[in-house]
Design a protein around this motif. Structure first.
Motif, mmCIF file in Angstrom:
data_model
loop_
_atom_site.group_PDB
_atom_site.id
_atom_site.type_symbol
_atom_site.label_atom_id
_atom_site.label_comp_id
_atom_site.label_asym_id
_atom_site.label_seq_id
_atom_site.Cartn_x
_atom_site.Cartn_y
_atom_site.Cartn_z
ATOM 1 N N LYS A 598 0.839 -1.205 0.000
ATOM 2 C CA LYS A 598 0.000 0.000 0.000
ATOM 3 C C LYS A 598 0.868 1.245 0.000
ATOM 4 O O LYS A 598 1.990 1.242 0.521
ATOM 5 N N GLU A 602 -3.095 5.174 0.995
ATOM 6 C CA GLU A 602 -3.975 4.011 1.164
ATOM 7 C C GLU A 602 -3.941 3.506 2.601
ATOM 8 O O GLU A 602 -4.975 3.115 3.163
ATOM 9 N N SER A 606 -7.181 3.308 5.063
ATOM 10 C CA SER A 606 -7.554 2.060 5.748
ATOM 11 C C SER A 606 -7.698 2.289 7.248
ATOM 12 O O SER A 606 -8.592 1.732 7.895
#
Length: 750
Positions: A598, A602, A606
């Protein structure tokens, strides 16, 4: 012998003891040495136990029973060995004998549960085990009717209706007796789901019944009037624990109206106001409690603590020295190693931006621990002479863990924060002097520094001479003069003149890393320090420790994103050492689950998806989003302001409980104003929080002492206009006492 034991050679120490015993005669010891010899025998048994020779230790213990004077220690050592040898029936019998000697010892109940196979480390039991434990404690309760422990322990494992019945039976007699510490006794139950709601239901039913019939629900006897007051007292603390401060204040006000002469009521009201955010009013009520009993040291100390929390340092000092000896009273507090006072004072100075005094106080606490280490040398010869070997080894173990104490952790962490602040914002005077010196020639700089050193030495000598003159009358009977050392830096100004603040901070950080490795604060400070020192691998080590302790904590996420964002912005490695560091980071990045495959954006998204309803996690997301892309500041601000303040699911009777905490809202306000630099958003947040926390002086809530129209300030104004009978007391730095009148607080209601 002790040397071999301390080198972890317990078996060798046993051989030395046995060789020593071989030199003794059969009729040893004489009457005047039986106690010391018994201590040595118990120490030998503990060594055998430590080596795992449980059967041999038990046989040796039973063989030397007549020579051991301390029979209680004998029984405790014997039952410990029986349990380790799995002789549970014999262990159960012995634990029951110990309970007959002391039915309030919690360790004996725990040991008995282990012997009957009903003990769990985490406190979780099956329904069948709960029924068996309930039956066990009912039987014990009939044997030891006056024991408090046998009634209190079942509250930890009972559930539902059985818990309600047991809690009711436990609370009622203590309310009748008027036990102020009842809530402290019950406070651990609030960590178990559902039990706080049951306790609230029980106490409200008691309150309603006593108000209407002067009896407990289902009771036949009339209760004394004080029972209602203590019930209201307990209810106020209950709602304070649940964050329902308005209800808590209404209950404590009702209790004060009922019996206005009980000191504990004012102390609890002070505590509630502190939790609600009104530190000035909290200090005022703590001072009122103090004035009701001027001989109570604890109430005085509680008052001093509230004053320091309200940053009333001068008034706190005047109040604290009321219980010190005449003379140099302020230094008496230091000599008495009053660490809670120095820590509270240091935190107050740090909040006010006085880094010199904050450092001086923090480092004073650190010096106390150095003194404790030196003082322990006095006990070595004493313990050996008295042959209290087991106690002596325990003292040495205590020394190994001395710097793990909470006070030392607070002092070291506070000193590190001061040095980091000193590095980020050096004193203006020092900067200006450096600029002036930089304009001079090297020879002129040298002369200037020599003049400064001479001036400092001359001032120090004059101060010492003055101190000797002032202490000329302090001569003891032996003719010796007691001259106290002069403090060469009373305001902590020299502490600010360190050449490298981060180097000084590193000394205390290493102590924290060694003695408090499981503290998030330790590794967070480590990250902040090493990022400023450009020590990339050490900073990454701190990030890994944070992820190990709590990967979902907002500070752990902040440090993770900040670190790899910093690494990503660094120039390409050139030297071999830089290339090696770079390769290590690349390899380690693959092992971090949050970053695996990631990007940082990202990873940040998350994190938000997992904790979308949490204010603190949203704040961490917004801050890291702004760090990753400063152009998305408005998006970060909007997301923080859109945080939901959900209602905590409870079965409470009086009002909802919100998720947001005052301390978190204050942190978010500082984030909006200083990090995201959006003053309009900070103002909107302040207005919003002023409604949620009306007693908060930080947000200038309508009912706080920061509001000119609050009830607290109305009373203060009336006292200033000449109503001396309704005076709360002048809480300026020049005043140190209150008139102790209770009428002033009758009008201070919700």
């Amino acid at each position: 012998m002790l040397g071999t034991r301390l080198q972890y050679c317990a078996s060798k120490a046993i051989e030395i003891l046995e060789a020593y015993e071989g030199t003794l005669e059969d009729d040893y010891p004489p009457e005047n040495e039986r106690c010391e010899h018994g201590e040595m025998l118990l120490y030998k048994i503990s060594l055998l136990e430590e080596c795992g020779f449980f059967q041999k230790a038990l046989e040796e213990l039973q063989k030397k029973e007549l020579k051991i004077v301390d029979k209680l220690a004998y029984k405790e050592q014997e039952v410990s060995l029986l349990v380790k040898l799995a002789h549970l029936e014999e262990g159960e019998k012995l634990y029951r004998k110990l309970l007959s000697m002391n039915p309030d010892n919690y360790r004996y109940y725990e040991g008995l549960q282990k012997c009957v196979g009903l003990y769990s480390e985490n406190g979780h039991y099956s329904l069948d085990e709960i029924d068996q434990l309930d039956a066990l404690y009912r039987t014990l309760g009939q044997q030891y009717k006056w024991s408090s422990a046998v009634k209190r322990i079942p509250l930890d494992f009972l559930q539902g209706d059985k818990f309600q019945e047991a809690a009711n039976n436990y609370i009622r007699p203590l309310l009748t007796k008027g036990i102020p510490s009842l809530f402290s006794d019950l406070s651990s139950l609030y960590n178990q789901p559902g039990k706080a709601d049951i306790l609230e239901q029980i106490i409200l039913e008691i309150e309603s019944s006593i108000k209407t019939t002067s009896q407990y629900p289902g009771g036949m006897e009339k209760e004394p009037p004080s029972t209602l007051m203590w019930t209201l007292f307990l209810l106020a603390q209950h709602y304070d624990r649940r964050g329902q401060y308005e209800i808590a204040l209404s209950k404590i006000n009702e209790a004060i109206d009922h019996t206005p002469t009980v000191i504990d009521l004012y102390s609890v009201k002070s505590r509630i106001l502190k939790h609600a955010g009104d530190l000035v009013a909290a200090a005022a009520f703590a001072d009122e409690a103090r004035c009701m009993d001027l001989a109570d040291r604890y109430v005085n100390s509680e008052c001093v603590k509230r004053m320091l929390q309200a940053d009333q340092v001068a008034l706190a000092e005047k109040t604290a020295v009321l219980f010190t000896k005449d003379g140099d009273q302020h230094n008496n507090l230091h000599d008495m190693q009053c660490m809670w006072y120095e820590l509270a004072g240091a935190e107050s100075y740090f909040r006010q931006g006085n880094l010199g005094m904050a450092l001086k106080k923090f480092l004073s606490v650190e010096k106390h621990y150095a003194d404790i280490t030196e003082d322990q040398f006095d006990f070595h010869s004493y313990c050996l002479r008295k042959m209290t070997l087991h106690t002596y080894v325990e003292m040495l173990k205590f020394q190994d863990q001395l710097h793990s104490h909470a006070y030392f952790h607070k002092a070291a962490a506070g000193a590190i924060r001061c040095y980091i602040e000193l590095h980020d914002s050096p004193p203006k005077l020092t900067t200006e002097e450096d600029n002036d010196l930089s304009k001079l020639l090297p020879s002129q700089k040298k002369k200037m520094r020599q003049k400064q050193r001479k001036a400092e030495a001359r001032a120090k000598k004059e101060a010492e001479e003055k101190n000797e003159e002032s202490s000329a009358g302090g001569i003891s009977k032996s003719g010796k003069r007691h001259a106290k050392p002069v403090d060469p830096d009373p305001c902590g100004e020299k502490l600010l003149q360190v050449e490298d603040p981060l180097l000084e901070a590193t000394k205390y950080l290493k102590l924290l890393q060694k003695n408090s490795p499981d503290s998030l604060e330790t590794h967070f400070l480590s990250f902040e320090l090493y990022m400023r020192k450009q020590r990339i691998l050490l900073a990454f080590q701190a990030v890994k420790q944070l992820l190990r302790l709590d990967a979902e904590h907002p500070d752990s996420h902040r440090c993770l994103i900040k670190f790899f964002n910093k690494v990503g912005s660094m120039i390409a490695p050139v030297t071999d050492s830089e290339k090696l560091i770079w390769s290590v980071l690349e390899a380690e990045r693959q092992t971090i689950s949050q970053l695996h495959g990631k990007s940082l954006f990202e990873t940040n998204n998350s994190f938000l998806e997992k904790h979308e309803d949490s204010l603190t996690h949203r704040a961490a997301f917004g801050e890291t989003l702004y760090i990753l892309d400063p152009n998305r500041r408005s998006e970060a601000v909007k997301l923080i302001e859109g945080s939901p303040n959900n209602i905590v699911p409870t079965n409470g009777v009086l009002g909802p409980i919100r998720e947001w905490k005052l301390i978190d809202c204050v942190a978010v306000h500082k984030l909006l104003g200083t990090v995201l630099v959006d003053q309009d958003a900070a103002l909107r947040w302040k207005v919003r929080c002023a409604e949620l926390f009306p007693y908060s002086t930080y947000f200038e809530g309508s009912r706080s002492s920061a509001s000119p129209n609050s009830a607290f300030n109305q009373i203060r104004k009336s006292s200033e206009n000449g109503s001396s009978n309704h005076s709360v007391g002048d809480h300026n730095a020049e005043s140190g006492t209150s008139n102790g009148k209770l009428e002033a607080f009758k009008d201070l209601t919700i």
